[in-house]
Design an enzyme around this catalytic site. Sequence first.
Site, mmCIF file in Angstrom:
data_model
loop_
_atom_site.group_PDB
_atom_site.id
_atom_site.type_symbol
_atom_site.label_atom_id
_atom_site.label_comp_id
_atom_site.label_asym_id
_atom_site.label_seq_id
_atom_site.Cartn_x
_atom_site.Cartn_y
_atom_site.Cartn_z
ATOM 1 N N TRP A 1 -9.370 8.576 -7.391
ATOM 2 C CA TRP A 1 -10.568 8.964 -8.159
ATOM 3 C C TRP A 1 -10.474 8.496 -9.599
ATOM 4 C CZ3 TRP A 1 -15.349 10.254 -7.034
ATOM 5 C CH2 TRP A 1 -15.624 10.558 -5.704
ATOM 6 N N ASN B 1 -10.429 2.940 3.254
ATOM 7 C CA ASN B 1 -10.115 2.803 1.832
ATOM 8 C C ASN B 1 -11.197 2.084 1.034
ATOM 9 O OD1 ASN B 1 -8.269 2.934 -0.517
ATOM 10 N ND2 ASN B 1 -8.285 0.713 -0.279
ATOM 11 N N TRP C 1 -16.240 12.901 -12.050
ATOM 12 C CA TRP C 1 -15.363 12.503 -10.938
ATOM 13 C C TRP C 1 -14.637 13.694 -10.328
ATOM 14 C CZ3 TRP C 1 -10.024 13.204 -11.602
ATOM 15 C CH2 TRP C 1 -9.574 13.384 -12.903
ATOM 16 N N TRP D 1 1.774 1.785 -3.432
ATOM 17 C CA TRP D 1 0.722 2.498 -4.197
ATOM 18 C C TRP D 1 0.912 4.009 -4.033
ATOM 19 C CZ3 TRP D 1 -2.642 1.513 -7.911
ATOM 20 C CH2 TRP D 1 -3.099 0.206 -8.098
ATOM 21 N N TRP E 1 -21.263 13.771 -18.562
ATOM 22 C CA TRP E 1 -21.643 13.648 -17.147
ATOM 23 C C TRP E 1 -22.987 14.327 -16.909
ATOM 24 C CZ3 TRP E 1 -18.488 10.206 -15.357
ATOM 25 C CH2 TRP E 1 -17.152 10.183 -15.751
ATOM 26 N N GLU F 1 0.845 -1.210 0.000
ATOM 27 C CA GLU F 1 0.000 0.000 0.000
ATOM 28 C C GLU F 1 0.873 1.249 0.000
ATOM 29 O OE1 GLU F 1 -3.288 -0.017 -0.483
ATOM 30 O OE2 GLU F 1 -2.938 -2.172 -0.664
HETATM 31 C C1 LIG Z 1 -11.150 7.817 -4.179
HETATM 32 C C2 LIG Z 1 -9.941 7.689 -3.277
HETATM 33 C C3 LIG Z 1 -9.356 8.833 -2.755
HETATM 34 C C4 LIG Z 1 -8.221 8.730 -1.929
HETATM 35 N N1 LIG Z 1 -7.651 9.879 -1.430
HETATM 36 C C5 LIG Z 1 -6.522 9.790 -0.666
HETATM 37 C C6 LIG Z 1 -5.893 10.952 -0.165
HETATM 38 O O1 LIG Z 1 -6.290 12.094 -0.429
HETATM 39 N N2 LIG Z 1 -4.804 10.794 0.650
HETATM 40 C C7 LIG Z 1 -4.301 9.557 0.956
HETATM 41 O O2 LIG Z 1 -3.314 9.468 1.703
HETATM 42 N N3 LIG Z 1 -4.863 8.449 0.462
HETATM 43 C C8 LIG Z 1 -5.963 8.517 -0.333
HETATM 44 N N4 LIG Z 1 -6.539 7.365 -0.803
HETATM 45 C C9 LIG Z 1 -5.891 6.073 -0.542
HETATM 46 C C10 LIG Z 1 -6.363 5.327 0.727
HETATM 47 O O3 LIG Z 1 -7.752 5.255 0.756
HETATM 48 C C11 LIG Z 1 -5.864 5.960 2.018
HETATM 49 O O4 LIG Z 1 -4.474 6.180 1.932
HETATM 50 C C12 LIG Z 1 -6.117 5.046 3.216
HETATM 51 O O5 LIG Z 1 -7.488 4.787 3.333
HETATM 52 C C13 LIG Z 1 -5.599 5.700 4.473
HETATM 53 O O6 LIG Z 1 -5.866 4.919 5.589
HETATM 54 P P1 LIG Z 1 -4.705 4.152 6.364
HETATM 55 O O7 LIG Z 1 -3.619 5.092 6.705
HETATM 56 O O8 LIG Z 1 -5.348 3.398 7.472
HETATM 57 O O9 LIG Z 1 -4.189 3.171 5.229
HETATM 58 P P2 LIG Z 1 -3.380 1.797 5.300
HETATM 59 O O10 LIG Z 1 -4.244 0.778 4.664
HETATM 60 O O11 LIG Z 1 -2.858 1.519 6.638
HETATM 61 O O12 LIG Z 1 -2.184 2.068 4.286
HETATM 62 C C14 LIG Z 1 -0.925 2.607 4.707
HETATM 63 C C15 LIG Z 1 -0.570 3.838 3.926
HETATM 64 O O13 LIG Z 1 -0.375 3.522 2.553
HETATM 65 C C16 LIG Z 1 -0.835 4.602 1.740
HETATM 66 N N5 LIG Z 1 -1.924 4.112 0.888
HETATM 67 C C17 LIG Z 1 -2.780 3.116 1.176
HETATM 68 N N6 LIG Z 1 -3.604 2.894 0.134
HETATM 69 C C18 LIG Z 1 -3.262 3.775 -0.819
HETATM 70 C C19 LIG Z 1 -3.739 4.049 -2.141
HETATM 71 N N7 LIG Z 1 -4.728 3.348 -2.702
HETATM 72 N N8 LIG Z 1 -3.170 5.054 -2.833
HETATM 73 C C20 LIG Z 1 -2.157 5.763 -2.309
HETATM 74 N N9 LIG Z 1 -1.651 5.547 -1.072
HETATM 75 C C21 LIG Z 1 -2.204 4.567 -0.337
HETATM 76 C C22 LIG Z 1 -1.336 5.698 2.677
HETATM 77 O O14 LIG Z 1 -0.295 6.612 2.880
HETATM 78 C C23 LIG Z 1 -1.640 4.911 3.949
HETATM 79 O O15 LIG Z 1 -1.561 5.688 5.118
HETATM 80 C C24 LIG Z 1 -7.674 7.451 -1.641
HETATM 81 C C25 LIG Z 1 -8.283 6.313 -2.185
HETATM 82 C C26 LIG Z 1 -9.391 6.427 -2.993
HETATM 83 C C27 LIG Z 1 -10.019 5.180 -3.564
#
Ligand SMILES: Cc1cc2nc3c(=O)[nH]c(=O)nc-3n(C[C@H](O)[C@H](O)[C@H](O)COP(=O)(O)OP(=O)(O)OC[C@H]3O[C@@H](n4cnc5c(N)ncnc54)[C@H](O)[C@@H]3O)c2cc1C
Length: 475
Positions: free
Chosen positions: A386, A345, A363, A281, A310, A278
């Site tokens: 997005w 997420n 979007w 990602w 849209w 993650e």
């Molecule tokens: C529509 C949409 C919008 C999002 N907007 C953001 C945003 O503005 N800021 C943001 O940090 N994340 C965003 N995410 C990614 C993800 O949802 C969040 O990082 C995550 O939910 C944060 O919770 P956590 O720290 O418990 O994540 P964990 O599951 O513990 O993951 C650890 C870290 O990995 C990174 N990460 C995890 N998943 C993703 C991902 N898909 N893309 C990029 N980095 C990721 C984050 O830094 C996160 O803190 C978005 C995802 C979607 C689908």
Amino acid sequence: MTTHLVWLRNDLRINDNTALTAACRDSKAKVLALFIATPQQWQQHDMAPKQAAFIHQNLCLLQETLAERGIQLHYHQCADFSASVDHLAEFCQQHQVDALYYNYQYEINERERDAAAEKRLDAQGVICQGFDDSLLLPPGSVQTGSNTMFKVFTPFSRAFVRRLHQGLPECHHAPKARAEAPLSAGKKIPAFDYPMEQIDASLFPAGEEAALKQLRHFGKQSVQHYPDVRDLPALDGTSRLSPYLAIGVLSPRQCLHRILKEHPDALNEGKSFTWLNELIWREFYRHLMVAFPALCKHQPFIDWTHNVEWQKNAAHLNAWQQGKTGYPIVDAAMRQLNHLGWMHNRLRMITASFLVKDLLIDWHDGERYFMQQLIDGDLAANNGGWQWAASTGTDAAPYFRIFNPTTQGERFDKQGEFIRQWLPELAAVPDSDIHQPHVWAQKNNKKLDYPAPIVEHKDARKKTLDAFERARGAA
Ligand SMILES: Cc1cc2nc3c(=O)[nH]c(=O)nc-3n(C[C@H](O)[C@H](O)[C@H](O)COP(=O)(O)OP(=O)(O)OC[C@H]3O[C@@H](n4cnc5c(N)ncnc54)[C@H](O)[C@@H]3O)c2cc1C
């Protein structure tokens, strides 16, 4: 005596801060730090009031920890990035700064600001040194065999891990106290001239110590369970470290090293790797943004998706924003976002898909609304998420893959535990009916203070498929 200035932006920490470490290397130099708030710029970037408040809280704590180490944090507020460069130049003159140290930001406006700052300071004879800091590996350093940026995540991730196996990025200790230490913290940083909203401090306590404690706890107790529970929003199964990573209270290197300390094999697949993936990602979207700067301007990656017609429906957009669509998992998620400034997420994927594929709303409206609410708002991750959900991005969900919001709810919140946390008006609805409360109400002749679905999923799906197919055909 030489004077070094550390220009702090989204790197609000003393541990593993590359620019700060470099500025402190010469033990004889005087080290100053500067943070410049730019409310007008933040408004243009849709920064959430909760994120502004979180920055402020962390900045105040950082001011104290820096002072304990003999580094005075100066604060200034001006309108935008251009004015911040003017102030930086004045500050350097006034304090006779010899060298400026800063960590790169990769978004377009930020890069333009930094280029302008370097030019100005260069003319003043100030040496400027920028550092890659907010990523595990710098943009452009993980490429395909033909030296281009990967457009698909899985091969990027494999190449990324291979690079990590060749050598891990170093994690720097906090700088030692300087001869001047301790200083008094100085003038208290005033509230930003920007809307600031209260944060749930039990979930997101401010400060590096709090972030590290959460990371240690997650690494010890939770990371091995992550693959099993990460999709269940009712459980506390993810790290919730995103707000700290977004503003740099924590670095991804600290995350990597902590996980490897607990699970030395984490880079070789296995359960802890799922979490590290993650973080990869996060890297992927930032590397992409640098390789394709149009993403910073919110351009879709897949060109023909420009042609999608849209729907402009303010009532639907409002219902989505307020959590009143009649789809419980969507509504509970949106209320979590509005209340906490954070959303799980899986729910970000469901709500984004609902806006785009059920309501056929652009979007960009969702991307903007998320940014305006999120405490962890981050241009690259938000735009990437997005564009993934809207099927406009690279390696995105294909346009014909459309989540069914009811079955998503049934799959990931079977008993409606999460839904009940956020939709108290559904308290009387039995578990077996929690995902379709209007059907239950009708059958049992009950009145619910909860809307019926604003669209029928089956019809909406068809309409969306038609719209995407027309757009593709037109291209
Ligand atoms: C529509 C949409 C919008 C999002 N907007 C953001 C945003 O503005 N800021 C943001 O940090 N994340 C965003 N995410 C990614 C993800 O949802 C969040 O990082 C995550 O939910 C944060 O919770 P956590 O720290 O418990 O994540 P964990 O599951 O513990 O993951 C650890 C870290 O990995 C990174 N990460 C995890 N998943 C993703 C991902 N898909 N893309 C990029 N980095 C990721 C984050 O830094 C996160 O803190 C978005 C995802 C979607 C689908």
